[in-house]
Design a protein around this motif. Structure first.
Motif, short mmCIF file in Angstrom:
data_model
loop_
_atom_site.label_atom_id
_atom_site.label_comp_id
_atom_site.label_asym_id
_atom_site.label_seq_id
_atom_site.Cartn_x
_atom_site.Cartn_y
_atom_site.Cartn_z
N ALA A 120 0.82 -1.21 0.00
CA ALA A 120 0.00 0.00 0.00
C ALA A 120 0.86 1.26 0.00
CB ALA A 120 -0.93 0.00 1.21
N GLY A 121 2.19 1.09 -0.09
CA GLY A 121 3.09 2.24 -0.12
C GLY A 121 3.39 2.84 1.23
N ARG A 122 3.13 2.10 2.31
CA ARG A 122 3.39 2.59 3.66
C ARG A 122 4.68 1.92 4.17
NH1 ARG A 122 -2.25 1.71 3.98
NH2 ARG A 122 -1.93 -0.05 5.36
N LEU A 123 5.75 2.69 4.22
CA LEU A 123 7.09 2.21 4.58
C LEU A 123 7.38 2.48 6.04
CD1 LEU A 123 9.90 1.15 3.52
CD2 LEU A 123 10.51 3.57 3.31
N SER A 124 7.79 1.44 6.76
CA SER A 124 8.14 1.59 8.17
C SER A 124 9.39 2.44 8.33
CB SER A 124 8.39 0.21 8.79
OG SER A 124 8.91 0.36 10.11
N VAL A 125 9.35 3.32 9.32
CA VAL A 125 10.53 4.10 9.68
C VAL A 125 11.61 3.20 10.27
CG1 VAL A 125 9.80 4.71 12.02
CG2 VAL A 125 11.27 6.29 10.73
N LEU A 126 11.23 1.99 10.66
CA LEU A 126 12.18 1.05 11.23
C LEU A 126 12.76 0.14 10.14
CD1 LEU A 126 13.31 0.83 14.05
CD2 LEU A 126 11.75 -1.04 14.50
N THR A 127 13.05 0.73 8.99
CA THR A 127 13.78 0.09 7.90
C THR A 127 14.94 1.03 7.56
OG1 THR A 127 12.51 1.22 6.17
CG2 THR A 127 11.68 -0.96 6.92
N PRO A 128 15.99 0.52 6.94
CA PRO A 128 17.10 1.42 6.59
C PRO A 128 16.66 2.60 5.70
CG PRO A 128 17.84 -0.85 6.47
CD PRO A 128 16.34 -0.89 6.70
N VAL A 129 15.80 2.35 4.72
CA VAL A 129 15.34 3.45 3.86
C VAL A 129 14.50 4.43 4.67
CG1 VAL A 129 13.89 4.05 1.86
CG2 VAL A 129 15.48 2.11 1.73
N GLY A 130 13.62 3.91 5.53
CA GLY A 130 12.80 4.79 6.37
C GLY A 130 13.64 5.69 7.25
N VAL A 131 14.65 5.12 7.88
CA VAL A 131 15.54 5.92 8.73
C VAL A 131 16.28 6.96 7.89
CG1 VAL A 131 17.57 5.89 10.24
CG2 VAL A 131 15.86 4.09 10.45
N ALA A 132 16.75 6.55 6.72
CA ALA A 132 17.50 7.47 5.86
C ALA A 132 16.66 8.68 5.46
CB ALA A 132 18.01 6.74 4.63
N LEU A 133 15.37 8.47 5.23
CA LEU A 133 14.51 9.54 4.74
C LEU A 133 14.09 10.54 5.81
CD1 LEU A 133 12.16 7.49 2.40
CD2 LEU A 133 13.90 9.15 1.70
N ILE A 134 13.97 10.09 7.07
CA ILE A 134 13.42 10.96 8.11
C ILE A 134 14.25 12.24 8.25
CG2 ILE A 134 14.61 9.91 10.09
CD1 ILE A 134 10.94 10.91 10.18
N GLY A 135 13.56 13.38 8.23
CA GLY A 135 14.21 14.66 8.47
C GLY A 135 14.80 15.35 7.26
N LEU A 136 14.78 14.70 6.11
CA LEU A 136 15.34 15.32 4.90
C LEU A 136 14.34 16.26 4.26
CD1 LEU A 136 17.06 12.25 3.17
CD2 LEU A 136 18.17 14.06 4.50
N ARG A 137 14.84 17.13 3.38
CA ARG A 137 14.02 18.03 2.56
C ARG A 137 14.26 17.70 1.09
NH1 ARG A 137 12.11 22.52 5.31
NH2 ARG A 137 13.05 22.87 7.35
N ARG A 138 13.36 18.20 0.25
CA ARG A 138 13.51 17.99 -1.19
C ARG A 138 14.90 18.44 -1.65
NH1 ARG A 138 10.67 21.26 -5.92
NH2 ARG A 138 12.51 22.42 -5.46
N GLY A 139 15.51 17.62 -2.49
CA GLY A 139 16.83 17.93 -3.03
C GLY A 139 17.99 17.40 -2.20
N GLN A 140 17.73 16.99 -0.97
CA GLN A 140 18.82 16.46 -0.14
C GLN A 140 19.08 15.00 -0.49
OE1 GLN A 140 17.37 17.58 3.87
NE2 GLN A 140 19.36 18.61 4.08
N THR A 141 20.34 14.62 -0.39
CA THR A 141 20.78 13.25 -0.66
C THR A 141 21.47 12.72 0.59
OG1 THR A 141 21.11 13.71 -3.00
CG2 THR A 141 22.29 11.81 -2.10
N ILE A 142 21.22 11.46 0.90
CA ILE A 142 21.90 10.82 2.02
C ILE A 142 22.53 9.52 1.53
CG2 ILE A 142 19.84 9.61 2.84
CD1 ILE A 142 20.99 10.11 5.74
N THR A 143 23.71 9.24 2.06
CA THR A 143 24.42 8.00 1.77
C THR A 143 24.65 7.29 3.08
OG1 THR A 143 25.55 9.05 -0.09
CG2 THR A 143 26.51 6.99 0.74
#
Length: 136
Positions: free
Chosen positions: A90-113
């Motif tokens: 359904a497109g609902r991603l847990s924040v308790l996944t590596p991708v979920g953690v990586a995304l939290i707190g970012l803004r458009r245009g930001q990249t995280i590695t």
């Protein structure tokens, strides 16, 4: 590749309410999912705490986010949710996944590695952030 050889991580912002619940989640998950819980705790440690009004355009809990995976070039749209609300079909991603953690707190245009459990770097760029919605 070590964590110290990664590019500098982008500045992130987390609302006070999200911070408190996510910190408790990281603590609770430490034994079951230690790598992801540590990643979440590290991200929270470096996050700037903001008020809800300042969170416009920031990936927060229940935000809908479109991100691009640098490895594949593919874009994915997900809503970031707590583990009990997750449903990847359904497109609902847990924040308790590596991708979920990586995304939290970012803004458009930001990249995280970050380093995946397999030891390889992974790179995501936020393309679009839609305002957080109330939990279903």
């Amino acid at each position: 590749m070590s964590r110290s050889s990664l590019p500098k991580r982008p500045e992130i912002h987390v609302t006070a309410g999200d911070y408190d619940r996510l910190a408790a989640l990281a603590d609770a998950a430490a034994d079951t999912f230690p790598a992801v819980a540590d990643f979440l705790a590290d991200e929270l440690d470096r996050a700037q705490i903001i008020e809800g009004a300042a969170a416009k355009g920031v990936v927060q809990m229940h935000s809908t986010v479109t991100y691009r995976d640098a490895a594949t070039g593919e874009e994915h749209t997900v809503t970031l949710v707590y583990p009990e609300e997750a449903d990847i079909e359904a497109g609902r991603l847990s924040v308790l996944t590596p991708v979920g953690v990586a995304l939290i707190g970012l803004r458009r245009g930001q990249t995280i590695t970050w380093i995946t459990p397999s030891g390889k770097p992974r790179n995501l760029t936020v393309m679009k952030v839609e305002a957080a919605r109330a939990a279903a």
